[in-house]
Write a protein that holds these residues in place. Structure first.
Motif, mmCIF file in Angstrom:
data_model
loop_
_atom_site.group_PDB
_atom_site.id
_atom_site.type_symbol
_atom_site.label_atom_id
_atom_site.label_comp_id
_atom_site.label_asym_id
_atom_site.label_seq_id
_atom_site.Cartn_x
_atom_site.Cartn_y
_atom_site.Cartn_z
ATOM 1 N N LYS A 162 0.882 -1.162 0.000
ATOM 2 C CA LYS A 162 0.000 0.000 0.000
ATOM 3 C C LYS A 162 0.920 1.212 0.000
ATOM 4 C CE LYS A 162 -2.137 1.503 3.687
ATOM 5 N NZ LYS A 162 -3.044 1.657 4.856
ATOM 6 N N ALA A 163 0.733 2.103 -0.970
ATOM 7 C CA ALA A 163 1.592 3.287 -1.066
ATOM 8 C C ALA A 163 0.718 4.531 -1.016
ATOM 9 C CB ALA A 163 2.399 3.263 -2.355
ATOM 10 N N GLU A 164 1.210 5.564 -0.320
ATOM 11 C CA GLU A 164 0.461 6.818 -0.229
ATOM 12 C C GLU A 164 1.430 7.995 -0.262
ATOM 13 O OE1 GLU A 164 -2.961 9.032 2.506
ATOM 14 O OE2 GLU A 164 -2.215 7.059 3.069
ATOM 15 N N PHE A 165 1.020 9.059 -0.956
ATOM 16 C CA PHE A 165 1.843 10.259 -1.071
ATOM 17 C C PHE A 165 1.638 11.147 0.162
ATOM 18 C CE2 PHE A 165 1.301 10.076 -5.994
ATOM 19 C CZ PHE A 165 2.080 8.921 -6.019
ATOM 20 N N PHE A 166 2.762 11.506 0.798
ATOM 21 C CA PHE A 166 2.729 12.410 1.959
ATOM 22 C C PHE A 166 3.529 13.669 1.646
ATOM 23 C CE2 PHE A 166 1.112 8.766 4.036
ATOM 24 C CZ PHE A 166 0.618 9.129 5.280
ATOM 25 N N ILE A 167 3.166 14.763 2.300
ATOM 26 C CA ILE A 167 3.842 16.023 2.015
ATOM 27 C C ILE A 167 3.832 16.939 3.241
ATOM 28 C CG2 ILE A 167 1.814 17.303 1.190
ATOM 29 C CD1 ILE A 167 3.703 18.133 -1.220
ATOM 30 N N PRO A 203 4.864 18.191 10.421
ATOM 31 C CA PRO A 203 4.938 16.755 10.101
ATOM 32 C C PRO A 203 4.389 16.472 8.707
ATOM 33 C CG PRO A 203 3.069 17.193 11.539
ATOM 34 C CD PRO A 203 3.833 18.495 11.428
ATOM 35 N N LEU A 204 4.828 15.367 8.144
ATOM 36 C CA LEU A 204 4.294 14.935 6.849
ATOM 37 C C LEU A 204 2.825 14.558 6.998
ATOM 38 C CD1 LEU A 204 7.302 12.745 5.742
ATOM 39 C CD2 LEU A 204 6.436 14.677 4.435
ATOM 40 N N LYS A 205 2.011 15.008 6.058
ATOM 41 C CA LYS A 205 0.580 14.694 6.064
ATOM 42 C C LYS A 205 0.189 14.085 4.722
ATOM 43 C CE LYS A 205 -0.701 18.519 9.134
ATOM 44 N NZ LYS A 205 -1.507 19.782 9.251
ATOM 45 N N PRO A 206 -0.893 13.300 4.692
ATOM 46 C CA PRO A 206 -1.355 12.758 3.410
ATOM 47 C C PRO A 206 -1.660 13.890 2.426
ATOM 48 C CG PRO A 206 -2.463 11.673 5.229
ATOM 49 C CD PRO A 206 -1.706 12.811 5.819
ATOM 50 N N LEU A 207 -1.368 13.672 1.172
ATOM 51 C CA LEU A 207 -1.582 14.677 0.137
ATOM 52 C C LEU A 207 -3.026 15.176 0.130
ATOM 53 C CD1 LEU A 207 -0.455 16.178 -2.341
ATOM 54 C CD2 LEU A 207 -1.092 14.214 -3.735
ATOM 55 N N SER A 208 -3.967 14.280 0.411
ATOM 56 C CA SER A 208 -5.389 14.651 0.378
ATOM 57 C C SER A 208 -5.778 15.612 1.497
ATOM 58 C CB SER A 208 -6.258 13.390 0.482
ATOM 59 O OG SER A 208 -5.941 12.663 1.652
ATOM 60 N N LYS A 209 -4.881 15.815 2.496
ATOM 61 C CA LYS A 209 -5.190 16.699 3.625
ATOM 62 C C LYS A 209 -4.667 18.127 3.430
ATOM 63 C CE LYS A 209 -6.888 13.200 5.892
ATOM 64 N NZ LYS A 209 -8.351 13.037 6.022
ATOM 65 N N ILE A 210 -3.996 18.376 2.292
ATOM 66 C CA ILE A 210 -3.478 19.718 2.032
ATOM 67 C C ILE A 210 -4.645 20.688 1.892
ATOM 68 C CG2 ILE A 210 -2.173 21.143 0.407
ATOM 69 C CD1 ILE A 210 -0.461 19.266 2.039
ATOM 70 N N ALA A 211 -4.625 21.802 2.658
ATOM 71 C CA ALA A 211 -5.776 22.715 2.694
ATOM 72 C C ALA A 211 -5.592 23.955 1.838
ATOM 73 C CB ALA A 211 -6.047 23.127 4.139
ATOM 74 N N SER A 212 -4.381 24.497 1.748
ATOM 75 C CA SER A 212 -4.164 25.760 1.050
ATOM 76 C C SER A 212 -4.392 25.602 -0.452
ATOM 77 C CB SER A 212 -2.730 26.234 1.308
ATOM 78 O OG SER A 212 -2.386 27.271 0.407
ATOM 79 N N GLY A 213 -5.259 26.499 -0.987
ATOM 80 C CA GLY A 213 -5.563 26.415 -2.416
ATOM 81 C C GLY A 213 -4.348 26.646 -3.285
#
Length: 563
Positions: free
Chosen positions: A413-418, A425-435
């Motif tokens: 299982k692979a997931e992109f973090f940023i 801390p690194l967070k899942p890409l889907s949690k990025i809030a800033s437009g």
């Protein structure tokens, strides 16, 4: 690529037909002119959710049609179309969707009626629409492993196929073992059923093509009287006194006399002679048939009963005797397995254990390969983000184990973090809030994955919102970079993006006879300078503004030449 889009009676659009070109097409215009409405139309064309609200006021229905051209025979659209029984000729795909004022939709692909789900499946291979807050494939963590596999291309594909070959054998063996390990009551019922079926088929003692032979015999017995009468009349016509053979014999005698006197008649004599003896043989055969022909009503009853028995078995076990016998062979094998269940369970457990070891080895090789490609992908993405002035951003691909250990795609299982800011801390890409951050991250990912995803066209709907200055220029260059590998349609308010356009379409709305309608105009170079100037300054366009617009166009051309 999307070659042409036709829209009729959709929102404030009365009727427009827009030809599109390869490369980067930018759509600009005043707020409310209808730019996003055009993208909404494309979204509906590829299976988006429809509504009666889209139908222009006072009209019965909205009509949207798009022509797509495929220049690659390996384009994923071909495989999807084949799965749905659709034909693609000369690389052309025509999608059409009509939305009635009651909200109902009618969808067609290359003239064939299809469901909305089919339209969505096909459309997903043709267009990828990305808006600022719309999570597409890149934002769906369940798709990250497949994106990584696409990036690894043939190397990962080969390893994945090796893994899947073992996985298929493992999965089949696992299901067999599970079926044999079901509760005793179900097994006993299954055994009784199979024994009954097998004994019933065996007792029938079926022969291949027996039913066809019986039916033929039944036809003969059913028509016995007519057959007997016809054969008897034929024999009488040939053999009775002053009938066929007598007259032909008389002709043969006369021609023999003529041939003896003149050889010219010899060939005629031989023809009649051969016919006489052939008919004489037929006459003998007919006489023998008449002696053998005998009506047996008991035999007809036997045939009827046998055919009834065979038809009863056909209803249960197969449409032909061959299929019934094939089914019998299949259940005989299953019977043997159930009757010797413990032995087979032991064999399957040994086989499963051996396959599991092989599967672990293949899965590990696949994982190692994916992690190697993940490092390459991470390095590329970091480079792209740096070019978008996000040099302090950290990107990482985190690996985990799939839920139950092994799936058809491996054990990974692979997931992109940023992390966009130092210390966070690194967070899942889907949690990025800033437009603004999200737009740049998506562009960085798109600039890499557009080469691997095989999508014909990509639409960016105002993904440059919330950025300016040097970031705006970087975004413009990234959007252009994506357009090198895929056709890109982009709605933008940034003059830097507009300057990079290969084709610039100006969207405007006009009021005529009390109704508002949208127009689309391709801009010439002078018109493009004027529009970019408007985007820079707002309302008033000065000489300095025009100069700035010309400089932006010149810079854009230099960047294109460099690429």
């Amino acid at each position: 690529m999307l070659n042409e889009l036709s829209i009729k009676n959709f929102a404030i659009i009365e009727a427009i037909s827009i030809p599109f070109q390869k490369g980067l097409t930018v759509l600009t215009g005043e707020t409310g002119a209808g730019k996003s409405i055009i993208i909404d139309a494309v979204h509906l064309l590829v299976g988006g959710r429809g509504s009666a609200e889209f139908v222009r006021h006072g009209e019965e229905k909205a009509e949207i049609e798009g022509l797509f051209l495929l220049d690659d025979e390996k384009h994923p659209c071909y495989e999807k179309a084949k799965a749905f029984g659709l034909e693609i000729e000369e690389g052309m795909v025509i999608l059409r969707r009509d939305i009635a004022k009651n909200g109902k939709s009618v969808c067609r692909i290359n003239g064939k009626l299809v469901t909305i789900s089919t339209l969505r499946e096909i459309g997903s291979t043709l267009i990828d629409i990305h808006g600022q807050h719309e999570h597409q494939e890149l934002m769906d963590e369940t798709m990250h492993i497949s994106l990584l596999d696409q990036f690894g291309a043939d190397e990962i594909a080969a390893a994945l196929e090796d893994y899947r070959q073992v996985y298929r054998a493992y999965d089949t063996t696992q299901r067999k073992l599970k079926n044999l390990s079901e509760n005793e009551q179900q097994m006993a019922h299954r055994l009784d059923l199979l024994q009954f079926q097998f004994e019933e088929i065996q007792a029938a003692n079926l022969q291949v093509n027996e039913d066809e032979e019986l039916f033929e015999e039944k036809q003969k017995l059913g028509n016995f009287e007519r057959i007997f009468e016809a054969v008897q009349s034929g024999y009488t016509a040939l053999q009775s006194e002053q009938k066929g053979l007598d007259w032909i014999g008389l002709v043969m005698g006369h021609l023999q006399d003529a041939a003896d006197l003149d050889p010219a008649y010899k060939e005629m004599y031989e023809t009649v002679s051969a016919s006489f003896y052939a008919l004489e043989d037929v006459s003998t055969s007919l006489r023998n048939e008449l002696e053998l022909l005998e009506f047996d009503p008991r035999r007809l009853n036997e045939i009827e009963e046998r055919l009834t028995e065979i038809n009863g078995l056909k209803r249960k076990y197969g449409s032909t005797i061959a299929e019934i016998l094939e089914y019998a062979a299949k259940i005989e094998e299953e019977l043997e397995t159930l009757q010797n269940k413990e032995t087979h369970i032991g064999q399957l457990e040994q086989e499963l254990s051996s396959l599991r070891k092989d599967l672990k080895l293949e899965a590990k090789q696949l994982t190692d390969l994916r992690k190697s490609w993940a490092k390459k992908l991470t390095k590329l993405i970091m480079k792209e983000l740096k070019e978008l002035y996000m040099e302090k951003t950290v990107f990482e691909i985190k690996f985990g184990t799939a839920g139950d250990g092994f799936t058809k795609n491996g054990s990974d299982k692979a997931e992109f973090f940023i992390s966009t800011n130092p210390g966070e801390p690194l967070k899942p890409l889907s949690k990025i809030a800033s437009g603004g951050e999200l737009s740049r991250i998506m562009l960085a990912l798109k600039s890499i994955f557009s080469k691997h995803q095989g999508v014909t066209s990509i639409i960016f709907d105002e993904v440059d919102t919330g950025v300016s200055g040097r970031v705006a220029q970087a975004i413009a260059e990234k959007i252009y970079k994506v357009s090198v590998n895929s056709q890109v349609l982009c709605i933008s308010h940034l003059p830097q993006v507009a300057a990079m356009a290969d084709t610039h379409l100006f969207i405007a709305k006009k009021t005529k006879a009390g109704r508002t309608k949208t127009t689309v105009t391709p801009l010439t170079i002078p018109e493009k300078i004027k529009e970019i100037g408007r985007m820079i300054s707002g309302v008033e366009i000065t000489d300095l503004t025009k100069q700035h617009a010309e400089e932006l166009l010149q810079l854009a051309n230099e960047l294109k030449m460099a690429n």
